[in-house]
Motif scaffolding. Structure first.
Motif, PDB file in Angstrom:
ATOM      1  N   UNK A  46       0.856  -1.191   0.000  1.00 10.51           N
ATOM      2  CA  UNK A  46       0.000   0.000   0.000  1.00 10.51           C
ATOM      3  C   UNK A  46       0.898   1.249   0.000  1.00 10.51           C
ATOM      4  N   UNK A  47       1.905   1.245   0.879  1.00 10.77           N
ATOM      5  CA  UNK A  47       2.834   2.385   0.937  1.00 10.77           C
ATOM      6  C   UNK A  47       3.605   2.521  -0.378  1.00 10.77           C
ATOM      7  N   UNK A  48       4.015   1.395  -0.926  1.00  7.25           N
ATOM      8  CA  UNK A  48       4.850   1.437  -2.133  1.00  7.25           C
ATOM      9  C   UNK A  48       4.032   1.779  -3.381  1.00  7.25           C
ATOM     10  N   UNK A  49       2.706   1.581  -3.293  1.00  6.82           N
ATOM     11  CA  UNK A  49       1.828   2.016  -4.392  1.00  6.82           C
ATOM     12  C   UNK A  49       1.557   3.507  -4.282  1.00  6.82           C
ATOM     13  N   UNK A  50       1.388   3.975  -3.043  1.00  2.00           N
ATOM     14  CA  UNK A  50       1.004   5.376  -2.837  1.00  2.00           C
ATOM     15  C   UNK A  50       2.168   6.340  -2.986  1.00  2.00           C
ATOM     16  N   UNK A  51       3.262   6.024  -2.335  1.00  2.00           N
ATOM     17  CA  UNK A  51       4.367   7.001  -2.313  1.00  2.00           C
ATOM     18  C   UNK A  51       5.722   6.393  -2.688  1.00  2.00           C
ATOM     19  N   UNK A  52       5.759   5.061  -2.824  1.00  2.00           N
ATOM     20  CA  UNK A  52       6.985   4.413  -3.300  1.00  2.00           C
ATOM     21  C   UNK A  52       8.090   4.304  -2.270  1.00  2.00           C
ATOM     22  N   UNK A  53       7.806   4.785  -1.053  1.00  2.00           N
ATOM     23  CA  UNK A  53       8.783   4.762   0.039  1.00  2.00           C
ATOM     24  C   UNK A  53       8.101   4.265   1.306  1.00  2.00           C
TER      25      UNK A  53
END
Ligand SMILES: O=C(O)CCC(=O)C(=O)O
Ligand SMILES: [Fe+2]
Length: 287
Positions: A34-41
């Motif tokens: 979810x984090x890596x889809x939203x902000x990539x970090x």
């Protein structure tokens, strides 16, 4: 939904030396993806790399970088090799600083282990049939047929009489090339990450955490599901911070040279490309 901040993921269940049931990996995978889809970090806490190991690599690097330029230049990459992947091949370590080699090698081993664990978690998050998929694409880390690398970075102080130009950066805006980067940063700060709204969000150092970010290769592999986010390092803003040096250590993963990077969702959004050809094309565009 666009994220305005970088989430902190608790990696305790699958930290180095830990194993956990598939259900926990599923949960961790969804949270991380979810984090890596939203902000990539994302930040990882409770990752299992001891703070001593990280501190040793930082302090021995610092000792090396604080030497006069003539000393450091003895270990510089040859200019002709900067343009090719040969530049990534092993070079001599300074023999008068044995602790640089030993501390970086320990961090290299831990970084390799942790990045494979992060890949496992991502495989769960992406719901891949073969949960070992990424592990199998990075079997050769540490051999000449895999270009993963550990880079120690040192940003020198800014002399008091140096005029900082409008918009000048300590490190320009870019995305990373490989699938995944682990980033260790000191407490100085300055790293900013561009969210999907185009706003730069500070990746403020959080003690005890490591930053994980997606690079172009995993964005391509996942047909833009996980995103390689642009990031940059700001110049010190206040005059009193000019004298402050900054350090970071990045573990850049690259897939084994012969691995085909082919859209995992079978969309064929991007043409399949061999990992080494992909990397060579990025190098030739950059240099
Ligand atoms: O120094 C940092 O914190 C990040 C450096 C970076 O983004 C890179 O080397 O790709
Ligand atoms: Fe980067």
């Amino acid at each position: 939904m666009n994220t305005l901040y970088i989430p902190v993921i608790d990696f305790q269940a699958y930290a180095l030396g830990q194993d956990c049931p598939a259900a926990d990996l599923d949960k961790l995978g969804s949270e991380m993806c979810k984090a890596l889809e939203d902000i990539g970090f994302c930040y990882l806490k409770n990752h299992g790399i001891s703070q001593d190991v990280i501190n040793d690599a930082f302090s021995s690097s610092r000792k090396f970088f604080m030497q006069p330029d003539e000393e450091k230049e003895k270990f510089a990459r040859s200019k002709s090799k900067i343009l090719t992947l040969d530049g990534l091949e092993k070079r001599e370590w300074p023999s008068h600083f044995p602790e640089l080699k030993s501390s970086m090698e320990i961090l290299w081993d831990k970084g390799t282990e942790l990045s494979l664990k992060v890949f496992d978690v991502i495989a769960y998050g992406l719901n891949l049939e073969d949960k070992q998929f990424f592990r199998k694409c990075h079997k050769l880390i540490g051999t000449p047929n895999n270009k993963s690398l550990l880079r120690s970075l040192f940003y020198p102080e800014i002399p008091a009489d140096y005029e900082i130009k409008e918009g000048q950066l300590r490190c320009g805006e870019h995305t990373d090339y490989g699938p995944l980067t682990l980033l260790f940063q000191d407490e100085v700060g300055g790293l900013e990450v561009r969210n999907q709204d185009g706003q730069f969000v500070p990746a403020t150092p959080i003690p005890g955490t490591i930053l994980v970010n997606i690079g172009d290769t995993l964005q391509r592999w996942t047909a833009d599901k996980l995103i390689a986010t642009k990031h940059r390092i700001l110049m010190p803003s206040a005059n009193m911070e000019r004298g402050q040096t900054r350090q970071s250590i990045a573990f850049f993963t690259f897939s084994d040279d012969d691995v085909m990077i082919e859209c995992l969702d079978k969309s064929n959004k991007y043409k399949p490309i061999k990992s080494i050809d992909n990397l060579n094309s990025k190098f030739s565009l950059t240099y």
